[in-house]
Design a protein around this motif. Structure first.
Motif, PDB file in Angstrom:
ATOM      1  N   GLY A  11       0.065  -0.221   6.547  1.00  0.00           N
ATOM      2  CA  GLY A  11      -1.070   0.251   5.765  1.00  0.00           C
ATOM      3  C   GLY A  11      -1.115   1.750   5.549  1.00  0.00           C
ATOM      4  O   GLY A  11      -1.981   2.245   4.831  1.00  0.00           O
ATOM      5  N   SER A  12      -0.194   2.494   6.129  1.00  0.00           N
ATOM      6  CA  SER A  12      -0.167   3.948   5.929  1.00  0.00           C
ATOM      7  C   SER A  12       0.314   4.258   4.510  1.00  0.00           C
ATOM      8  O   SER A  12       0.877   3.397   3.825  1.00  0.00           O
ATOM      9  CB  SER A  12       0.765   4.605   6.948  1.00  0.00           C
ATOM     10  N   LYS A  13       0.110   5.483   4.082  1.00  0.00           N
ATOM     11  CA  LYS A  13       0.559   5.887   2.745  1.00  0.00           C
ATOM     12  C   LYS A  13       2.077   5.774   2.617  1.00  0.00           C
ATOM     13  O   LYS A  13       2.588   5.343   1.580  1.00  0.00           O
ATOM     14  CB  LYS A  13       0.097   7.312   2.414  1.00  0.00           C
ATOM     15  N   LEU A  14       2.805   6.162   3.653  1.00  0.00           N
ATOM     16  CA  LEU A  14       4.264   6.037   3.618  1.00  0.00           C
ATOM     17  C   LEU A  14       4.682   4.576   3.524  1.00  0.00           C
ATOM     18  O   LEU A  14       5.610   4.223   2.801  1.00  0.00           O
ATOM     19  CB  LEU A  14       4.886   6.691   4.853  1.00  0.00           C
ATOM     20  N   SER A  15       3.988   3.731   4.241  1.00  0.00           N
ATOM     21  CA  SER A  15       4.278   2.308   4.208  1.00  0.00           C
ATOM     22  C   SER A  15       3.932   1.713   2.845  1.00  0.00           C
ATOM     23  O   SER A  15       4.644   0.854   2.327  1.00  0.00           O
ATOM     24  CB  SER A  15       3.510   1.610   5.330  1.00  0.00           C
ATOM     25  N   GLU A  16       2.839   2.163   2.250  1.00  0.00           N
ATOM     26  CA  GLU A  16       2.475   1.700   0.910  1.00  0.00           C
ATOM     27  C   GLU A  16       3.565   2.049  -0.096  1.00  0.00           C
ATOM     28  O   GLU A  16       3.864   1.261  -0.999  1.00  0.00           O
ATOM     29  CB  GLU A  16       1.141   2.295   0.475  1.00  0.00           C
ATOM     30  N   ALA A  17       4.168   3.219   0.042  1.00  0.00           N
ATOM     31  CA  ALA A  17       5.267   3.608  -0.847  1.00  0.00           C
ATOM     32  C   ALA A  17       6.459   2.669  -0.670  1.00  0.00           C
ATOM     33  O   ALA A  17       7.118   2.288  -1.643  1.00  0.00           O
ATOM     34  CB  ALA A  17       5.674   5.064  -0.588  1.00  0.00           C
ATOM     35  N   ALA A  18       6.738   2.273   0.569  1.00  0.00           N
ATOM     36  CA  ALA A  18       7.826   1.334   0.828  1.00  0.00           C
ATOM     37  C   ALA A  18       7.498  -0.045   0.256  1.00  0.00           C
ATOM     38  O   ALA A  18       8.386  -0.743  -0.243  1.00  0.00           O
ATOM     39  CB  ALA A  18       8.103   1.242   2.326  1.00  0.00           C
ATOM     40  N   VAL A  19       6.235  -0.440   0.317  1.00  0.00           N
ATOM     41  CA  VAL A  19       5.816  -1.723  -0.269  1.00  0.00           C
ATOM     42  C   VAL A  19       6.065  -1.681  -1.776  1.00  0.00           C
ATOM     43  O   VAL A  19       6.626  -2.628  -2.350  1.00  0.00           O
ATOM     44  CB  VAL A  19       4.333  -2.028   0.038  1.00  0.00           C
ATOM     45  N   ARG A  20       5.672  -0.593  -2.409  1.00  0.00           N
ATOM     46  CA  ARG A  20       5.902  -0.460  -3.853  1.00  0.00           C
ATOM     47  C   ARG A  20       7.398  -0.579  -4.179  1.00  0.00           C
ATOM     48  O   ARG A  20       7.798  -1.290  -5.099  1.00  0.00           O
ATOM     49  CB  ARG A  20       5.379   0.887  -4.357  1.00  0.00           C
ATOM     50  N   ALA A  21       8.212   0.159  -3.432  1.00  0.00           N
ATOM     51  CA  ALA A  21       9.655   0.149  -3.675  1.00  0.00           C
ATOM     52  C   ALA A  21      10.252  -1.231  -3.417  1.00  0.00           C
ATOM     53  O   ALA A  21      11.104  -1.699  -4.184  1.00  0.00           O
ATOM     54  CB  ALA A  21      10.333   1.198  -2.789  1.00  0.00           C
ATOM     55  N   GLY A  22       9.819  -1.877  -2.349  1.00  0.00           N
ATOM     56  CA  GLY A  22      10.343  -3.205  -2.027  1.00  0.00           C
ATOM     57  C   GLY A  22       9.982  -4.243  -3.070  1.00  0.00           C
ATOM     58  O   GLY A  22      10.797  -5.097  -3.429  1.00  0.00           O
ATOM     59  N   ILE A  23       8.761  -4.160  -3.583  1.00  0.00           N
ATOM     60  CA  ILE A  23       8.331  -5.104  -4.620  1.00  0.00           C
ATOM     61  C   ILE A  23       9.083  -4.838  -5.921  1.00  0.00           C
ATOM     62  O   ILE A  23       9.501  -5.780  -6.607  1.00  0.00           O
ATOM     63  CB  ILE A  23       6.801  -5.054  -4.793  1.00  0.00           C
ATOM     64  N   GLU A  24       9.296  -3.573  -6.253  1.00  0.00           N
ATOM     65  CA  GLU A  24      10.096  -3.254  -7.444  1.00  0.00           C
ATOM     66  C   GLU A  24      11.514  -3.794  -7.305  1.00  0.00           C
ATOM     67  O   GLU A  24      12.064  -4.384  -8.240  1.00  0.00           O
ATOM     68  CB  GLU A  24      10.127  -1.742  -7.679  1.00  0.00           C
TER      69      GLU A  24
END
Length: 152
Positions: A11-24
């Motif tokens: 749920g951290s901002k860094l983790s959210e960025a990884a979620v975005r990248a992983g979904i892309e």
């Protein structure tokens, strides 16, 4: 190339960025997505001089589940916007890295896409790195997403 990507998130901002990248990446690859949130294991025993007392963790568990709901919803909404179905998993474990590896194995994932918080020095030694533990112990490939530093 990848058929099933596990994206652990805290749920951290860094983790959210990884979620975005992983979904892309999953969208580009036509891969299935599993998003994982590992809740802390709050069960505790308090040792006194003459007894051992169990600590009631009901409220802590309730709060952890509410946090999991919000974090997983973020990933679900991103996947939905990309037209991807996502399987959301929450689990409780004293070891985040172990829970990630177990979920990847049980889910038959062929890639783990996760953030690195980039802790160095004393904080890296004291707090450890869940990403480093996954890298060290996983037989499944790990993609470490390093976003520009964002504030948590």
């Amino acid at each position: 190339m990848f058929k099933h990507i596990l994206i652990p998130t805290d749920g951290s901002k860094l983790s959210e960025a990884a979620v975005r990248a992983g979904i892309e990446l999953a969208g580009d690859q036509g891969a299935k997505v599993t998003v994982l949130y590992v809740m802390p294991d709050y069960r505790a025993l308090i040792y006194g001089a003459r007894s051992m007392t169990a600590y009631d963790t009901t409220e802590l568990a309730k709060n952890a589940n509410a946090e999991a709901d919000a974090v997983l919803k973020f990933a679900e909404d991103l996947a939905d916007a990309r037209g991807l179905a996502v399987h959301s998993v929450r689990t409780t474990s004293p070891s985040v890295a172990e829970a990630i590896i177990v979920q990847a194995q049980e889910g038959r994932c062929d890639l783990i896409c996760m953030a690195s918080h980039g802790r160095k020095g004393l904080s890296g030694i004291l707090l450890g790195s869940e990403t480093q533990k996954v890298l060290t112990n996983s037989s499944i490939p790990v993609l470490v997403h390093r976003a520009d530093r964002v504030s948590d």
